[in-house]
Scaffold this motif. Structure first.
Motif, PDB file in Angstrom:
ATOM      1  N   GLU A 160     -46.876 -55.272   0.816  1.00  0.00           N
ATOM      2  CA  GLU A 160     -46.993 -53.971   1.466  1.00  0.00           C
ATOM      3  C   GLU A 160     -48.221 -53.886   2.364  1.00  0.00           C
ATOM      4  O   GLU A 160     -48.368 -52.940   3.144  1.00  0.00           O
ATOM      5  CB  GLU A 160     -47.053 -52.854   0.421  1.00  0.00           C
ATOM      6  CG  GLU A 160     -48.205 -52.954  -0.547  1.00  0.00           C
ATOM      7  CD  GLU A 160     -47.849 -53.743  -1.802  1.00  0.00           C
ATOM      8  OE1 GLU A 160     -48.623 -53.678  -2.760  1.00  0.00           O
ATOM      9  OE2 GLU A 160     -46.810 -54.419  -1.810  1.00  0.00           O
ATOM     10  N   THR A 161     -49.127 -54.874   2.266  1.00  0.00           N
ATOM     11  CA  THR A 161     -50.330 -54.861   3.097  1.00  0.00           C
ATOM     12  C   THR A 161     -50.144 -55.649   4.394  1.00  0.00           C
ATOM     13  O   THR A 161     -51.097 -55.820   5.142  1.00  0.00           O
ATOM     14  CB  THR A 161     -51.516 -55.446   2.311  1.00  0.00           C
ATOM     15  OG1 THR A 161     -51.214 -56.789   1.924  1.00  0.00           O
ATOM     16  CG2 THR A 161     -51.784 -54.619   1.057  1.00  0.00           C
ATOM     17  N   LEU A 162     -48.933 -56.140   4.649  1.00  0.00           N
ATOM     18  CA  LEU A 162     -48.701 -56.897   5.874  1.00  0.00           C
ATOM     19  C   LEU A 162     -48.923 -56.008   7.095  1.00  0.00           C
ATOM     20  O   LEU A 162     -48.570 -54.835   7.086  1.00  0.00           O
ATOM     21  CB  LEU A 162     -47.267 -57.436   5.888  1.00  0.00           C
ATOM     22  CG  LEU A 162     -46.935 -58.516   4.852  1.00  0.00           C
ATOM     23  CD1 LEU A 162     -45.450 -58.827   4.899  1.00  0.00           C
ATOM     24  CD2 LEU A 162     -47.755 -59.774   5.105  1.00  0.00           C
ATOM     25  N   PRO A 163     -49.520 -56.540   8.160  1.00  0.00           N
ATOM     26  CA  PRO A 163     -49.753 -55.725   9.356  1.00  0.00           C
ATOM     27  C   PRO A 163     -48.440 -55.308  10.007  1.00  0.00           C
ATOM     28  O   PRO A 163     -47.470 -56.068  10.044  1.00  0.00           O
ATOM     29  CB  PRO A 163     -50.563 -56.656  10.268  1.00  0.00           C
ATOM     30  CG  PRO A 163     -50.227 -58.044   9.798  1.00  0.00           C
ATOM     31  CD  PRO A 163     -50.003 -57.931   8.323  1.00  0.00           C
ATOM     32  N   GLU A 164     -48.411 -54.083  10.505  1.00  0.00           N
ATOM     33  CA  GLU A 164     -47.221 -53.572  11.174  1.00  0.00           C
ATOM     34  C   GLU A 164     -47.109 -54.195  12.569  1.00  0.00           C
ATOM     35  O   GLU A 164     -48.093 -54.292  13.304  1.00  0.00           O
ATOM     36  CB  GLU A 164     -47.301 -52.049  11.299  1.00  0.00           C
ATOM     37  CG  GLU A 164     -47.171 -51.323   9.963  1.00  0.00           C
ATOM     38  CD  GLU A 164     -45.741 -51.289   9.458  1.00  0.00           C
ATOM     39  OE1 GLU A 164     -44.829 -51.541  10.276  1.00  0.00           O
ATOM     40  OE2 GLU A 164     -45.532 -51.020   8.275  1.00  0.00           O
ATOM     41  N   VAL A 165     -45.911 -54.635  12.916  1.00  0.00           N
ATOM     42  CA  VAL A 165     -45.651 -55.202  14.238  1.00  0.00           C
ATOM     43  C   VAL A 165     -44.584 -54.346  14.901  1.00  0.00           C
ATOM     44  O   VAL A 165     -43.458 -54.247  14.404  1.00  0.00           O
ATOM     45  CB  VAL A 165     -45.182 -56.666  14.153  1.00  0.00           C
ATOM     46  CG1 VAL A 165     -44.934 -57.218  15.547  1.00  0.00           C
ATOM     47  CG2 VAL A 165     -46.204 -57.511  13.405  1.00  0.00           C
ATOM     48  N   GLU A 208     -38.803 -58.336   7.521  1.00  0.00           N
ATOM     49  CA  GLU A 208     -37.504 -57.921   8.060  1.00  0.00           C
ATOM     50  C   GLU A 208     -37.241 -56.449   7.768  1.00  0.00           C
ATOM     51  O   GLU A 208     -36.709 -55.727   8.610  1.00  0.00           O
ATOM     52  CB  GLU A 208     -36.383 -58.773   7.455  1.00  0.00           C
ATOM     53  CG  GLU A 208     -36.381 -60.228   7.916  1.00  0.00           C
ATOM     54  CD  GLU A 208     -37.370 -61.096   7.168  1.00  0.00           C
ATOM     55  OE1 GLU A 208     -37.556 -62.255   7.559  1.00  0.00           O
ATOM     56  OE2 GLU A 208     -37.964 -60.594   6.180  1.00  0.00           O
ATOM     57  N   PHE A 209     -37.624 -56.005   6.577  1.00  0.00           N
ATOM     58  CA  PHE A 209     -37.419 -54.599   6.217  1.00  0.00           C
ATOM     59  C   PHE A 209     -38.163 -53.679   7.182  1.00  0.00           C
ATOM     60  O   PHE A 209     -37.619 -52.679   7.656  1.00  0.00           O
ATOM     61  CB  PHE A 209     -37.894 -54.355   4.781  1.00  0.00           C
ATOM     62  CG  PHE A 209     -37.767 -52.922   4.331  1.00  0.00           C
ATOM     63  CD1 PHE A 209     -36.551 -52.423   3.893  1.00  0.00           C
ATOM     64  CD2 PHE A 209     -38.863 -52.070   4.350  1.00  0.00           C
ATOM     65  CE1 PHE A 209     -36.427 -51.105   3.479  1.00  0.00           C
ATOM     66  CE2 PHE A 209     -38.754 -50.752   3.939  1.00  0.00           C
ATOM     67  CZ  PHE A 209     -37.525 -50.271   3.497  1.00  0.00           C
ATOM     68  N   SER A 210     -39.409 -54.017   7.481  1.00  0.00           N
ATOM     69  CA  SER A 210     -40.196 -53.202   8.411  1.00  0.00           C
ATOM     70  C   SER A 210     -39.538 -53.141   9.789  1.00  0.00           C
ATOM     71  O   SER A 210     -39.465 -52.082  10.417  1.00  0.00           O
ATOM     72  CB  SER A 210     -41.617 -53.765   8.519  1.00  0.00           C
ATOM     73  OG  SER A 210     -42.372 -53.081   9.495  1.00  0.00           O
ATOM     74  N   ALA A 211     -39.032 -54.293  10.249  1.00  0.00           N
ATOM     75  CA  ALA A 211     -38.382 -54.320  11.566  1.00  0.00           C
ATOM     76  C   ALA A 211     -37.088 -53.516  11.550  1.00  0.00           C
ATOM     77  O   ALA A 211     -36.808 -52.756  12.489  1.00  0.00           O
ATOM     78  CB  ALA A 211     -38.099 -55.764  11.969  1.00  0.00           C
TER      79      ALA A 211
END
Length: 458
Positions: free
Chosen positions: A92-97, A349-352
């Protein structure tokens, strides 16, 4: 306005280009908020250290801090920090792209993964626009404008689905998540009202309605209901921190629970599902028994723990939640992680896909396509209930047509919702997705419903 109105504050508000309209005390020129401008004042006004939006007299600061509305209040018994947040795994700490920062090859790779993931889905979105007669009079009321009529039709369809599933009845507790003003609960109550007679008061089953909303809301409608046999209660708490097993109202009669919600934004849907499905049931002892009960507690002898204290709420009877704002979902709260991981997908992938889901409703169309006549208002704005719009897709405008973007957005929504259905099935529920309203009425027109699976025949 050349001068302040009589009896009003003499402070000129530069931002509004007018004088302050607050009433002043006798013999004063400025109101309490602008008393610092007055020379020779008995006390200097300072900014409140708890909330800089208002000021307070310096000599009354200690007294003000004890009653300021912005002071930290004691947490209620049902507040358990992050109880519904889900497990933390570090992703959950991955940077948003953003989509604008991705190359065309990256976008194509995401589209290929999306098509692969949705190709074997067992859940399809069905069409099912229903209605309930309790709202018919209000729908025919000419005093209701287009906006009110739009929400009434959606509420009518949700009640119709509750009735079709056998969930709309007394003898249960309806928990409305993201209740806002409580209009959905209001119509549930209206649909279940009984004639006020002595006989019905003695024989009718109890009804409880619990409204959950994290914000303070004006013009609430739940405070107007005072019917016998009906209990309304409003909890001002974030769903993320709500432990239903500790809500006193639910532990008193242990009525079966029905979770409802109208346009429960993004991650709030996942928090609500986890809140319902992972709440300890009435047979589980969730805390050690207290050593002593108050003598006023009924049905409990000295030193004996009563059953209402040990037991949690009743079982979950069903769920009916209108979904929206998938672009506001978060991996750390998402209940369908297992579903995604089984398909080789993760947090990136979920964020995208969450960002791409906004293409289904963001209104990105050619300027002259589907434009309403000049003398009419568009039937739907960007997002429901004034929800914030999602990210624009300028970077892919030449890569994908508007029709393809909308289709991709719908697939992203369906994939995210399928993870939620998988979560419900693992908890013993039969669930489905239904278009409960037309797309002309609202673009966020999918209703998630679930009921316990029927036991296998003996």
């Amino acid at each position: 306005m050349a001068a302040p109105l009589p009896g009003r504050c003499g402070f000129f508000v530069e931002k509004k280009k007018r004088f302050c309209k607050m009433i002043v005390a006798r013999g004063k020129v400025f109101c309490g908020e602008h008393a610092t401008q007055e020379e020779g004042g008995s006390s200097r006004r300072i900014v409140c250290p708890l909330d800089p939006k208002h000021t307070v007299s310096e000599d009354k600061l200690d007294k003000h801090l004890k009653k300021c509305n912005s002071r930290e209040k004691p947490k209620p018994v049902y507040y358990v920090e992050n109880i519904n947040s889900g497990p933390a795994d570090g992703d959950e700490t991955l940077p948003e792209v953003s989509l604008c920062e991705r190359s065309q090859s990256e976008l194509q790779s995401l589209l290929d993964k999306l098509k692969m993931a949705v190709s074997g889905l067992q859940w399809e979105v069905e069409d099912g626009v229903l209605s309930h007669p309790v709202l018919q009079e209000e729908l025919n009321n000419p005093k209701n404008g287009d906006s009110a009529h739009k929400h009434l039709r959606q509420q009518s369809s949700i009640l119709g689905h509750l009735e079709a599933l056998g969930l709309l009845g007394r003898g249960r507790c309806f928990v409305e998540f993201g209740a806002g003003r409580g209009k959905l609960s209001h119509w549930i109550h209206e649909a279940l009202k009984s004639p006020e007679t002595q006989e019905t008061r003695e024989t009718q089953e109890d009804l409880q309605i619990l409204l959950v909303e994290r914000c303070s809301t004006r013009f609430k409608v739940d405070g107007k209901h005072q019917d016998a046999g009906v209990e309304f209660e409003r909890l001002q708490v974030d769903i993320q921190h709500l432990d239903l097993s500790k809500v006193p109202l639910l532990r008193q009669k242990k009525l079966p629970l029905v979770g409802v919600g109208k346009h429960l934004c993004g991650a709030a849907t996942d928090l609500a599902l986890r809140c319902l499905m992972e709440t300890p049931g009435p047979t589980e002892q969730i805390e050690p028994p207290p050593k002593r009960l108050r003598t006023s507690e009924p049905d409990a002898g000295p030193g004996v723990a009563g059953p209402d204290i040990l037991a949690g709420p009743g079982p979950v009877l069903g769920v009916a939640v209108a979904l929206c704002c998938h672009h506001r979902c978060e991996w750390r709260h998402y209940v369908g992680r297992r579903f995604f991981l089984q398909r080789g997908l993760g947090a990136r992938e979920f964020s995208a896909f969450c960002r791409m889901s906004s293409w289904a409703t963001c209104g990105l169309r050619p300027a002259n396509q589907d434009a309403p006549p000049q003398d009419q208002e568009p039937t739907n704005q960007r997002g429901e209930e004034e929800h914030e719009p999602a990210e624009e897709a300028d970077a892919v405008s030449g890569f994908l047509t508007a029709a393809v973007r909308e289709h991709v957005g719908r697939l992203c929504k369906q994939l995210i919702d399928s993870g939620r259905l998988d979560f419900l099935e693992t908890h013993g529920f039969t669930s489905k997705l239904t278009r409960y309203a037309s797309s002309q009425l609202t673009l966020e027109n999918v209703l998630l419903t679930a009921v316990p699976q029927a036991p296998p025949p003996s």
